[in-house]
Design an enzyme around this catalytic site. Structure first.
Site, PDB file in Angstrom:
ATOM      1  N   LYS A 149       0.853  -1.187   0.000  1.00  0.00           N
ATOM      2  CA  LYS A 149       0.000   0.000   0.000  1.00  0.00           C
ATOM      3  C   LYS A 149       0.895   1.246   0.000  1.00  0.00           C
ATOM      4  O   LYS A 149       2.065   1.166   0.414  1.00  0.00           O
ATOM      5  CB  LYS A 149      -0.944  -0.023   1.207  1.00  0.00           C
ATOM      6  CG  LYS A 149      -0.260   0.056   2.580  1.00  0.00           C
ATOM      7  CD  LYS A 149      -0.215   1.457   3.108  1.00  0.00           C
ATOM      8  CE  LYS A 149       0.351   1.556   4.488  1.00  0.00           C
ATOM      9  NZ  LYS A 149       0.577   2.919   4.968  1.00  0.00           N
ATOM     10  N   HIS A 195      -0.479  -5.189   5.890  1.00  0.00           N
ATOM     11  CA  HIS A 195       0.017  -6.095   6.933  1.00  0.00           C
ATOM     12  C   HIS A 195      -0.883  -6.139   8.166  1.00  0.00           C
ATOM     13  O   HIS A 195      -0.754  -7.031   8.997  1.00  0.00           O
ATOM     14  CB  HIS A 195       1.451  -5.728   7.334  1.00  0.00           C
ATOM     15  CG  HIS A 195       1.576  -4.466   8.130  1.00  0.00           C
ATOM     16  ND1 HIS A 195       1.669  -3.222   7.551  1.00  0.00           N
ATOM     17  CD2 HIS A 195       1.623  -4.255   9.467  1.00  0.00           C
ATOM     18  CE1 HIS A 195       1.784  -2.300   8.480  1.00  0.00           C
ATOM     19  NE2 HIS A 195       1.758  -2.895   9.661  1.00  0.00           N
ATOM     20  N   HIS A 236      -5.433   0.404   6.516  1.00  0.00           N
ATOM     21  CA  HIS A 236      -5.453  -0.150   7.871  1.00  0.00           C
ATOM     22  C   HIS A 236      -6.816   0.026   8.544  1.00  0.00           C
ATOM     23  O   HIS A 236      -7.376  -0.923   9.108  1.00  0.00           O
ATOM     24  CB  HIS A 236      -4.383   0.499   8.741  1.00  0.00           C
ATOM     25  CG  HIS A 236      -2.983   0.234   8.269  1.00  0.00           C
ATOM     26  ND1 HIS A 236      -2.668  -0.810   7.430  1.00  0.00           N
ATOM     27  CD2 HIS A 236      -1.803   0.876   8.518  1.00  0.00           C
ATOM     28  CE1 HIS A 236      -1.365  -0.787   7.187  1.00  0.00           C
ATOM     29  NE2 HIS A 236      -0.830   0.213   7.836  1.00  0.00           N
ATOM     30  N   LYS A 238      -0.883  11.137  13.892  1.00  0.00           N
ATOM     31  CA  LYS A 238       0.549  11.043  14.167  1.00  0.00           C
ATOM     32  C   LYS A 238       0.939  12.115  15.181  1.00  0.00           C
ATOM     33  O   LYS A 238       0.237  13.117  15.338  1.00  0.00           O
ATOM     34  CB  LYS A 238       1.343  11.185  12.866  1.00  0.00           C
ATOM     35  CG  LYS A 238       1.166   9.996  11.932  1.00  0.00           C
ATOM     36  CD  LYS A 238       1.903  10.178  10.623  1.00  0.00           C
ATOM     37  CE  LYS A 238       1.905   8.886   9.801  1.00  0.00           C
ATOM     38  NZ  LYS A 238       0.564   8.344   9.541  1.00  0.00           N
TER      39      LYS A 238
END
Length: 485
Positions: free
Chosen positions: A157, A187, A249, A339
């Site tokens: 991705k 993942h 995700h 973040k």
């Protein structure tokens, strides 16, 4: 994976190769997950010999004199090549043929694209043009020639920047490979807790009957990273948190909550259930994006390396939406990702409707309801907040946490998600990989928000590093009489 294979790694000197792919390939080797008949080929621009590349990998991973590592190193090779120059690909063909000849058989080939997305098109074009995509076809070998049926491509991705670019990338892949050969890597589908949600729901008779709108008040998903963008400015700026985390995700975490029971645990049935879950997410209308979505940027982001000083790229996003299924109809989902947050936290929480039995109304019930939380990072596990009697002579109620930790329960470190991902690619198991229609539905949802931001000229909200994001994120959920956990 007990059959011989060739693993070609594009972007072999990059961060993903250093931080995940080489360490986890080595871990699988140490665990005996594949035998000694395999070849790993790093493809990169640096002028390195096989031996120099092995020294580079050893240095980057910080591994000292370990006998098993020396054995693993003997399987690593290097091919000099520019992604935009045919020469390296033609030389790669000769190298792969030499491995086939050594084994007297056509070996399974995996092409792993661990590069920035702008390199995907030239790499795929040259794989197609040079016929690397067709694999080995040599009837002189003892075993039957495999051809393209034993060629696989793994691509990291992000898969595009919006719905149109994602479709274009998928169309290119479809022209070169069959769907069964394509492994779109996210993942997070390899995380133990994400996989465990299906087992937890369907193997325990306690939770599945209450996993619905009659019992669940709302769902919260938090994806917080303590660090900022670091050295990823060149990639991240202009991409933003919604594309970087939201499209992949977060969509996988949402689908793990929403999906219905698959007909079986084979790859087709699980993927089909996941696709239907993502397709059921109601897209937020362009004119309502400001009402249901908050975008933020941490203070100091514009001073980060390789970031535009006038950047309007979001490093935080929070949203509210609904899922159009009989099970979750009218149940709000509150999702946030950011973040430079206060702490590392990736969780999925099902907040159940507050009830107060008639027996306890006189003494008062706790303000907080039952909450089932799946902890994905940093410590994988599951917790359940229940109501219990507080110690003492007086009858009063309080809340307690019942907690399950993978580390405590199984006495060993949980395998990295990439180990599972890599092993499934080697074995050709696509269960934990995105299907093309799954990707398209997720981009439809994300693109609607992106267009809303553009059409409404959305104003980005600033927040300080080490906090939980802008105050507007709290307002998003608190105006509904709820709070972030």
């Amino acid at each position: 994976m007990q059959n011989p294979f060739i693993f070609v790694l594009f972007g072999a000197t990059g961060d993903l190769a250093k931080n995940k792919l080489f360490p986890d390939l080595f871990s699988l080797f140490k665990k005996g997950e594949f035998d000694n008949d395999f070849f790993i080929v790093g493809f990169g621009r640096r002028e390195l010999t096989d031996e120099q590349f092995r020294e580079f990998v050893t240095s980057e991973l910080g591994i000292t004199n370990e006998e098993t590592w020396k054995q693993f190193l003997s399987h690593i090779h290097y091919q000099i090549g520019d992604f935009n120059d045919e020469k390296g690909y033609l030389e790669l063909i000769d190298k792969l043929k030499s491995f086939d000849a050594k084994m007297s058989a056509c070996l399974t080939r995996i092409f792993y694209l661990a590069t920035p997305p702008e390199n995907y098109n030239p790499i795929l074009d040259f794989i197609d043009k040079t016929k690397l995509s067709l694999g080995c076809i040599d009837p002189s070998f003892k075993e039957a020639a495999h051809g393209r049926a034993f060629v696989r491509v793994a691509i990291e991705k992000p898969f595009g920047k919006d719905l149109d670019s994602a479709k274009a990338l998928d169309e290119k892949l479809a022209k070169i490979f069959e769907e069964k050969q394509i492994f779109r890597v996210d993942h997070y589908l390899g995380k133990e807790t994400v996989q465990n949600m299906l087992v937890f729901r369907f193997a325990n008779g306690l939770f599945e009957p209450i996993w619905n709108k009659d019992n669940i008040d709302h769902v919260q998903i938090t994806f917080f990273e303590k660090k900022g963008i670091g050295n990823r400015g060149r990639f991240f700026d202009g991409v933003g948190e919604l594309r970087d985390i939201g499209q992949n995700h977060l969509m996988q975490l949402i689908s793990s909550v929403v999906m219905e029971q698959p007909k079986s645990f084979n790859k087709d049935d699980v993927r089909e259930a996941r696709v239907k879950a993502i397709a059921a997410i109601n897209c937020i209308k362009s004119e309502e994006v400001e009402k249901f979505v908050v975008r933020g940027q941490y203070e100091g982001y514009k001073n980060e390396k390789n970031v535009d000083p006038n950047s309007q790229t979001e490093t935080f996003v929070a949203m509210k939406f609904f899922v159009n299924t009989p099970r979750f109809n009218h149940v709000p989902f509150y999702v946030r990702a950011g973040k430079a947050m206060e702490k590392e936290q990736i969780t999925i929480s099902l907040v159940f409707k507050q009830t107060c039995h008639i027996l306890f109304r006189e003494i008062g019930c706790p303000e907080t309801p039952n909450i089932l939380t799946f902890k994905i990072q940093p410590d994988e596990g599951v917790s359940f907040q229940a109501i219990a009697k507080e110690p003492g002579t007086k009858l009063s109620l309080g809340t307690v946490d019942m907690h399950f930790s993978y580390k405590e329960a199984f006495g060993e470190k949980v395998s990295d998600a990439y180990e599972k991902i890599l092993l499934d690619i080697l074995n050709g198991d696509q269960m934990l990989f995105n299907r093309s229609d799954e990707l398209e539905h997720s981009w439809e949802f994300i693109t609607a928000i992106l267009e809303g931001w553009q059409n409404q000229k959305s104003v980005i909200k600033n927040y300080a590093k080490g906090t939980n994001g802008p105050k507007e994120s709290n307002e998003l959920i608190e105006k509904d009489g709820r709070k972030w956990l």
